[in-house]
Design a protein around this motif. Structure first.
Motif, mmCIF file in Angstrom:
data_model
loop_
_atom_site.group_PDB
_atom_site.id
_atom_site.type_symbol
_atom_site.label_atom_id
_atom_site.label_comp_id
_atom_site.label_asym_id
_atom_site.label_seq_id
_atom_site.Cartn_x
_atom_site.Cartn_y
_atom_site.Cartn_z
ATOM 1 N N ALA A 30 1.979 -0.458 0.453
ATOM 2 C CA ALA A 30 1.778 -1.590 0.990
ATOM 3 C C ALA A 30 3.128 -2.311 0.234
ATOM 4 N N ASP A 85 -2.037 3.981 -2.381
ATOM 5 C CA ASP A 85 -2.069 2.289 -2.148
ATOM 6 C C ASP A 85 -1.045 1.896 -1.820
ATOM 7 N N GLN A 86 -0.961 1.225 -3.532
ATOM 8 C CA GLN A 86 0.202 0.443 -3.968
ATOM 9 C C GLN A 86 1.222 0.878 -3.027
ATOM 10 N N THR A 110 -5.404 7.175 -7.009
ATOM 11 C CA THR A 110 -5.128 6.019 -5.256
ATOM 12 C C THR A 110 -5.041 5.041 -5.652
ATOM 13 N N GLU A 111 -4.797 4.230 -6.235
ATOM 14 C CA GLU A 111 -4.649 3.131 -6.661
ATOM 15 C C GLU A 111 -3.288 2.682 -5.866
#
Length: 281
Positions: free
Chosen positions: A210, A206-207, A202-203
């Motif tokens: 971004a 998101d990265q 998930t991180e």
């Protein structure tokens, strides 16, 4: 009853009799007349030899135009109509108009810039309106380009540094996910490993999102930098609202009247000096 003008000096008064003045003009009327004609002819001749002077009036509408770049940079409105008008006045005053004298003013009621123009070159005066528009547009373009360039370059630098850090973080996340390997189901340890792996994934998502957003933003700003001169020019609207003709500012009748009156005064002074010089002999 004899009319007189009096000028007193101490106890004894110096009296100038009206008949003396009339006598002076009777005695010198030929000289005064000839000198008046001569001086008038010279004055009118010299005036006619001078090039004609022409006048013109141009009214400009100068308005700030908010741009997508300005909004994207979260900048406040560039300026109010009055500030834009005052700047336009300054740009016109400092412009090279090719032999045309300009007197611009900002009208607070209409919010227009009114320019009074004068020149001996009628052709230059006829073609001055586009020159005025270009002078104002160039002034605003230079002003806006400097302001926008500083803001854009600052954000571009920040984005590039930020993307470097984000890519390093993404690389670290990829390594952690790779080291986790496939998770075998069953047991509490397996559940914890699955939860940790899902959090890492998930991180990473998101990265990636971004990074994609910042890359799009960076591409937009780099394109804006390439197009900055045109974007800066488009930030202001300059329009010619009214343009008068070019009437000749010099009228022959008032010129002749002024020349005759001035010559008459000069002729009388010469006659007075001549009479005074004769009286001392």
């Amino acid at each position: 009853m004899q009319g007189t003008w009096r000028k007193k000096s101490g106890e004894s008064g110096d009296e100038i009799v009206l008949s003396d003045i009339l006598g002076f003009f009777r005695a010198n009327w030929k000289l005064i007349g000839l000198l008046t004609l001569l001086f008038s002819a010279l004055a009118i001749g010299l005036a006619l030899l001078l090039p004609d002077q022409y006048n013109k009036r141009v009214t400009l509408a100068v308005r700030p135009v908010p741009s997508d770049l300005q909004t994207s940079l979260n900048q406040p409105p560039v300026m109010t109509p009055k500030q834009a008008g005052d700047l336009a006045v300054a740009y016109i005053q400092n412009a090279d108009l090719g032999g045309v004298d300009a007197s611009p003013t900002y009208n607070n009621v209409t919010q227009w810039v009114e320019v009074a123009l004068q020149s001996r070159d009628r052709d230059a005066l006829n073609g001055v309106a586009p020159v005025l528009v270009e002078a104002v547009e160039n002034g605003f373009s230079t002003n806006y380009e400097a302001a926008f360039r500083a803001a854009v370059e600052t954000e571009v630098t920040q984005l590039r540094r930020g993307l470097e850090n984000q890519r390093e973080i993404l690389e670290d996340l990829d390594n952690q996910i790779e080291q986790s390997g496939p998770v075998q189901t069953g047991g509490t340890e397996d559940v914890a490993a699955i939860v940790r792996l899902q959090a890492l994934e998930t991180e990473r998502a998101d990265q990636n999102a971004a990074i994609a957003a910042d890359e799009n933003r960076l591409a937009y700003l780099e394109e804006a930098l390439r197009d900055l001169p045109q974007r800066a020019r488009d930030a202001t609207s300059v329009e010619v609202l009214e343009e008068s003709g070019t009437p000749q500012s010099r009228s022959l009748v008032p010129l002749m009247i002024l020349a005759v009156l001035s010559s008459l005064v000069l002729a009388v002074i010469v006659a007075i000096v001549r009479t005074a010089v004769r009286g001392t002999k």
